[in-house]
Design a protein around this motif. Structure first.
Motif, PDB file in Angstrom:
ATOM      1  N   CYS A 210       0.160   2.169   4.114  1.00 26.29           N
ATOM      2  CA  CYS A 210      -0.035   1.782   2.717  1.00 26.29           C
ATOM      3  C   CYS A 210       0.815   0.584   2.310  1.00 26.29           C
ATOM      4  O   CYS A 210       1.968   0.461   2.705  1.00 26.29           O
ATOM      5  CB  CYS A 210       0.323   2.950   1.792  1.00 26.29           C
ATOM      6  SG  CYS A 210      -0.682   4.421   2.031  1.00 26.29           S
ATOM      7  N   SER A 251      -6.298  -3.231  -1.474  1.00 28.26           N
ATOM      8  CA  SER A 251      -7.623  -2.837  -1.014  1.00 28.26           C
ATOM      9  C   SER A 251      -7.644  -2.467   0.463  1.00 28.26           C
ATOM     10  O   SER A 251      -7.145  -3.194   1.325  1.00 28.26           O
ATOM     11  CB  SER A 251      -8.617  -3.979  -1.270  1.00 28.26           C
ATOM     12  OG  SER A 251      -9.911  -3.600  -0.857  1.00 28.26           O
ATOM     13  N   SER A 257      -9.335   4.624   2.129  1.00 27.09           N
ATOM     14  CA  SER A 257      -9.239   4.826   0.679  1.00 27.09           C
ATOM     15  C   SER A 257      -9.438   6.288   0.313  1.00 27.09           C
ATOM     16  O   SER A 257      -8.824   6.788  -0.638  1.00 27.09           O
ATOM     17  CB  SER A 257     -10.276   3.964  -0.042  1.00 27.09           C
ATOM     18  OG  SER A 257      -9.999   2.595   0.123  1.00 27.09           O
TER      19      SER A 257
END
Length: 321
Positions: A210, A251, A257
């Motif tokens: 992340c 993104s 995600s």
């Protein structure tokens, strides 16, 4: 004859909103709105002070041994009392929880509850929201009744789960009742970390890498605080499932995600590797902080002592946190 109950009365300080002097009539800022805001802030102090004095008067009439203490002076684990009563809001109760194990129950008194008519009256001028008090079962209006129910054994505390944290293999002494945020100390900086979910010695999920504004993990009690505002889901207060969410991720692909928000079951833990030179873990807001740095390993789980909290009938039965 049974021994008298021992009660610690923990108080939010009066100087949180220092008294403001009246705006001089000819002052450039002496607008009607400015005057109303000053009056509103001073009224908050008055209401809080009156609630403190009222709670003291009630305790004085009861067959209990009690002593008052400002929350800022609480520095040692609370022992040798039968009940902690906090007078303030959720922040005061959360601060007290960091000094309690699973043996001492706590009752929160919301000293300055939001008044719906006041909020509506000033909606177009300023924010007149006072204290929310989700964790507080009492106000000045029902404090004596709630206290009597507790002392007579007619009201029992709920058992709320907390978050346990280990840093580089060492368990930290503080448990979070609402949530933990791991992030760079500068909110404008990117937080870099990886995490995965683990069950026992086995990994239950792939590694997720992340870059974001940080990572938040909440308990059931904290699932309607910042977690819900960020798009999380409500968890029944009786649950010991934790919820996690990566904040404002840069993104990623659709597969990764989908792994940025989920649950940590009671038999699981979250393993985090931190990759920034700086970082902070914030427990239940900003009062308790632990520094982290590049290469640190963090483990979060629900393997923490529960906290006994007296909740309102609505909260304990409907799980609306």
């Amino acid at each position: 004859m049974s021994a008298r109950r021992r009660v610690l009365l923990l108080l939010k300080p009066l100087d949180v909103y220092p008294t403001r002097p009246p705006v001089p009539p000819k002052s450039p800022s002496s607008s009607s709105v400015a005057q109303k805001i000053l009056s509103y802030l001073n009224d908050r102090i008055r209401v809080h002070k009156e609630t403190i004095n009222f709670c003291k008067d009630v305790l004085q009439r009861k067959s209990v041994n009690w002593e008052p203490l400002l929350r800022n002076n609480l520095s040692q684990p609370v022992r040798h009392v039968d009940l902690v009563i906090t007078v303030g809001g959720d922040g005061t109760l959360l601060q007290a929880s960091h000094f309690l194990d699973d043996s001492v129950p706590i009752l929160g008194v919301n000293s300055d509850p939001t008044q719906a008519d006041e909020v509506n009256a000033f909606r177009n001028e300023f924010d007149a929201t006072r204290s929310t008090g989700y964790l507080c079962a009492a106000t000045a209006g029902n404090f004596e009744q709630v206290l009597d129910e507790i002392l007579e054994g007619h009201k029992l505390p709920s058992q709320l789960s907390r978050i346990s944290v280990s840093l580089n293999g060492h368990r930290l002494p503080t448990y979070a009742l609402n949530d933990i945020l791991a992030a760079h100390p500068c909110p404008a900086s990117v937080s870099r970390f990886s995490f995965r979910i683990k069950r026992g010695a086995e990994m239950s999920s792939p590694l997720v890498n992340c870059r974001s504004s940080g990572l938040r993990v909440s308990t059931a009690a904290g699932s309607t605080a910042a977690m819900l505002s960020a798009g999380g889901f409500r968890v029944p207060t009786s649950s010991n499932v934790l919820q996690y969410m990566v904040r404002e991720p840069i993104s990623l692909g659709p597969v990764e995600s989908s792994r940025l928000h989920g649950s940590i079951e009671p038999d699981q833990s979250m393993q985090i590797a931190w990759y920034n030179q700086e970082g902070v873990m914030y427990f239940d807001g900003s009062h308790v902080q632990y520094s982290i740095q590049h290469g640190d390993s963090i483990e979060l789980s629900a393997l923490a002592p529960i906290l006994k909290v007296y909740l309102s009938q609505r909260d304990s039965t409907n799980d609306i946190f």
